[in-house]
Design an enzyme around this catalytic site. Structure first.
Site, PDB file in Angstrom:
ATOM      1  N   GLY A 146       0.797  -1.225   0.000  1.00 53.39           N
ATOM      2  CA  GLY A 146       0.000   0.000   0.000  1.00 53.39           C
ATOM      3  C   GLY A 146       0.831   1.277   0.000  1.00 53.39           C
ATOM      4  CG  ASP A 272      -3.850  -2.305 -14.815  1.00 55.21           C
ATOM      5  OD1 ASP A 272      -3.503  -3.017 -15.775  1.00 55.21           O
ATOM      6  OD2 ASP A 272      -3.095  -2.049 -13.860  1.00 55.21           O
TER       7      ASP A 272
HETATM    8  P1  AMP Z   1       0.927  -0.791 -11.683  1.00 55.86           P
HETATM    9  O1  AMP Z   1       1.561  -1.793 -12.588  1.00 55.86           O
HETATM   10  O2  AMP Z   1       1.892   0.028 -10.892  1.00 55.86           O
HETATM   11  O3  AMP Z   1      -0.064   0.054 -12.394  1.00 55.86           O
HETATM   12  O4  AMP Z   1       0.127  -1.624 -10.548  1.00 55.86           O
HETATM   13  C1  AMP Z   1      -0.697  -2.716 -10.840  1.00 55.86           C
HETATM   14  C2  AMP Z   1      -1.597  -3.005  -9.663  1.00 55.86           C
HETATM   15  O5  AMP Z   1      -0.834  -3.292  -8.491  1.00 55.86           O
HETATM   16  C3  AMP Z   1      -2.535  -1.861  -9.287  1.00 55.86           C
HETATM   17  O6  AMP Z   1      -3.766  -2.425  -8.921  1.00 55.86           O
HETATM   18  C4  AMP Z   1      -1.840  -1.215  -8.109  1.00 55.86           C
HETATM   19  O7  AMP Z   1      -2.751  -0.572  -7.242  1.00 55.86           O
HETATM   20  C5  AMP Z   1      -1.181  -2.409  -7.425  1.00 55.86           C
HETATM   21  N1  AMP Z   1       0.035  -2.029  -6.694  1.00 55.86           N
HETATM   22  C6  AMP Z   1       1.231  -1.660  -7.202  1.00 55.86           C
HETATM   23  N2  AMP Z   1       2.099  -1.404  -6.214  1.00 55.86           N
HETATM   24  C7  AMP Z   1       1.463  -1.633  -5.039  1.00 55.86           C
HETATM   25  C8  AMP Z   1       1.825  -1.557  -3.654  1.00 55.86           C
HETATM   26  N3  AMP Z   1       3.039  -1.204  -3.271  1.00 55.86           N
HETATM   27  N4  AMP Z   1       0.881  -1.859  -2.749  1.00 55.86           N
HETATM   28  C9  AMP Z   1      -0.356  -2.236  -3.104  1.00 55.86           C
HETATM   29  N5  AMP Z   1      -0.755  -2.328  -4.391  1.00 55.86           N
HETATM   30  C10 AMP Z   1       0.130  -2.034  -5.348  1.00 55.86           C
HETATM   31 MG    MG Z   2      -1.467   1.140 -12.358  1.00 54.55          MG
END
Ligand code: AMP
Ligand code: MG
Length: 505
Positions: A146, A272
């Site tokens: 998070g 996403d």
């Molecule tokens: P991203 O590739 O950064 O767009 O992230 C892909 C998914 O992973 C999204 O649903 C983000 O909210 C989740 N996410 C990425 N990093 C974290 C983190 N450190 N804690 C919780 N969720 C994460």
């Molecule tokens: Mg993302």
């Protein structure tokens, strides 16, 4: 910014916010709220408060964006602001929530994702959603913690404001706060929270989520919400949902044209991470090209080069097909869905060539422009000529400067001279001043090169935020000269080639 009639400053709901009992009392909000995404109802999100971080400090603030939001400097300098934008205090009237979405990651269906570390604080009366990124665990955090690290938060903050300065649609960033609370990545780093601002953070993946589960009522409610709030013209169309899909395709085409023309690689173009408003969203391992390499891959986790620079326009189209698939149950006809998606290839070439003509200083369209633009890219690819410098030096030359600074960027001077001959013939048809003015608006002197961000991050880790502030100033007005900052516009140092930007953030 005009306040809407339905603007409210009292809490949007009187039921207590789950999990907020232990929090200190809220601080006054610097804007009024109005019902926004929250009005969609609990199928779309989970309400929860942010998780506090110890002893926060300011890393960066965008006073320009604050002014646009009607926030005065006194608030942005206050401890209330520092605590609220770190997630340590709620803003009065705010009911934070994390939204649920799904998506395709690297071409594969990934199922449910969601705001794993972002909380929507609410929507201002002026129609801007305020989000904290890195404010703690949510039901959608999966394996994550998070949190966001200082390094990636500085990159997101600076690049959001840089893209805005470049005239490329983007989510914005109001502030970054830091805390020494440790966060485990490849190594232990420290935490930060970015306050992000956009008319909407809804992604293609939000639509995929409800469509994939056959939750058609929710899919319809979400689509109506986005059309009514962000694409009202589509309501008049015979088939509003198909018109909406076509409008998203056109905005996405304009976005990709902006990226390609400025040499921006996003790095993680999963569905996403695709904004329904055609904004650049979720800054991760992004990079502005240094030397022009059309196959450049900026994300070290992208071993196949799916998201390489020259793949981006096609990937955006692929992602639009996922959105089309998700909207198909509402459109109800495959042919009309396909026809709406055609808006993307219909719009992209004109958007891209329009931007490139601006870079070349061509005030009007001529047969052969497309070939000449391609020839220009071949010239640059040949020697991996520095992309930003080439365009900037060419602008200076067209504004009356000598040709040598451009010519000196090439080893193969003959190849450059041949190109220059064609270019001179093409530009001789119009006043030189006209070309120079156009080029000044299209060829930035400053982009957020990896090594510039890296230098600011290294200093910030030692609690020196001056380089973050300097870069923000340069990148807010990237077309200006900024005398004294020649080094920030120069070729990257040798060590820049060794910087590896991973997905971990
Ligand atoms: P991203 O590739 O950064 O767009 O992230 C892909 C998914 O992973 C999204 O649903 C983000 O909210 C989740 N996410 C990425 N990093 C974290 C983190 N450190 N804690 C919780 N969720 C994460
Ligand atoms: Mg993302």
């Amino acid at each position: 910014m005009a306040l809407d009639d339905d603007a409210v400053s009292a809490p949007l709901s009187n039921t207590p916010l789950p999990g907020a009992d232990g929090l200190p009392p809220p601080v006054p909000a610097p804007w009024r709220w109005r019902p926004g995404f929250a009005a969609l109802g609990p199928a779309f999100y989970t309400e929860l408060p942010p998780r506090p971080l110890p002893a926060p400090y300011w890393v960066g603030r965008s006073r320009g964006l604050a002014r646009e939001l009607g926030v005065d400097d006194a608030w942005l300098d206050s401890d209330d602001a520092l605590q609220a934008l770190t997630g340590n205090r709620l803003l009065e009237g705010s009911r934070p929530l994390a939204t649920v979405y799904s998506g395709h990651q690297f071409g594969m269906w990934a199922g449910q994702l969601g705001d794993g570390r972002a909380l929507l604080l609410g929507e201002t009366a002026g129609g801007q959603e305020i989000q904290l990124k890195g404010a703690g665990l949510t039901p959608y955090s999966r394996m994550g913690d998070g949190r966001a690290v200082l390094r990636s938060s500085i990159r997101e903050f600076l690049c959001s404001e840089a893209m805005h300065g470049l005239g490329i649609p983007t989510t914005r960033a109001l502030a970054v706060t830091g805390s020494d609370a440790p966060v485990r990545r490849e190594e232990t780093e420290t935490s930060a929270v970015v306050t992000r601002v956009a008319p909407s953070f809804i992604r293609f993946g939000h639509f995929e989520h409800f469509s994939s589960r056959n939750q058609l009522e929710e899919l319809r409610a979400l689509t109506d919400h986005v059309i009514d709030h962000h694409y009202p013209d589509c309501r008049e169309a015979q088939d509003p949902v198909a018109a909406f899909l076509a409008a998203v395709a056109r905005r996405t085409a304009a976005l990709l044209a902006g990226w390609q023309a400025v040499g921006f690689c996003h790095g993680v173009m999963n569905t996403d991470n695709m904004s329904i408003l055609g904004l650049t969203i979720d800054y991760g391992p992004f990079q502005f090209l240094d030397g022009f390499n059309p196959n450049h891959i900026c994300n070290h986790s992208d071993s196949q080069g799916r998201y390489a620079y020259n793949q981006q326009p096609n990937i955006a189209y692929w992602n639009l097909f996922c959105l089309g698939q998700a909207l198909l149950p509402l459109i109800g006809d495959e042919e009309r869905t396909q026809a709406a998606l055609k808006a993307y290839p219909g719009a992209y070439p004109a958007e891209f060539e329009g931007r490139m003509r601006g870079k070349l200083g061509l005030a009007s369209e001529r047969a052969g422009d497309r070939d000449f633009i391609q020839a220009t890219f071949r010239l640059l690819a040949n020697e991996r000529t520095d992309y930003t410098l080439f365009w900037h030096e060419l602008s200076r030359h067209m504004a009356g400067g000598p040709v040598d600074p451009v010519r000196d960027l090439f080893i193969d001077r003959d190849a450059f001279d041949r190109w220059m001959l064609t270019y001179s013939e093409r530009t001789s048809e119009q006043p030189r001043r006209l070309a120079a003015d156009l080029m000044h608006k299209h060829n930035p002197r400053f982009v957020l090169r990896n090594h510039l961000a890296e230098t600011a991050i290294r200093a910030a880790k030692l609690k020196d935020f001056s380089e973050v502030h300097t870069l923000l100033t340069l990148l807010e007005t990237p077309f200006d000269e900024h005398p004294g900052h020649e080094a920030h516009a120069a070729l990257p140092p040798d060590w820049a080639a060794g910087i590896e930007i991973s997905c971990s953030s």
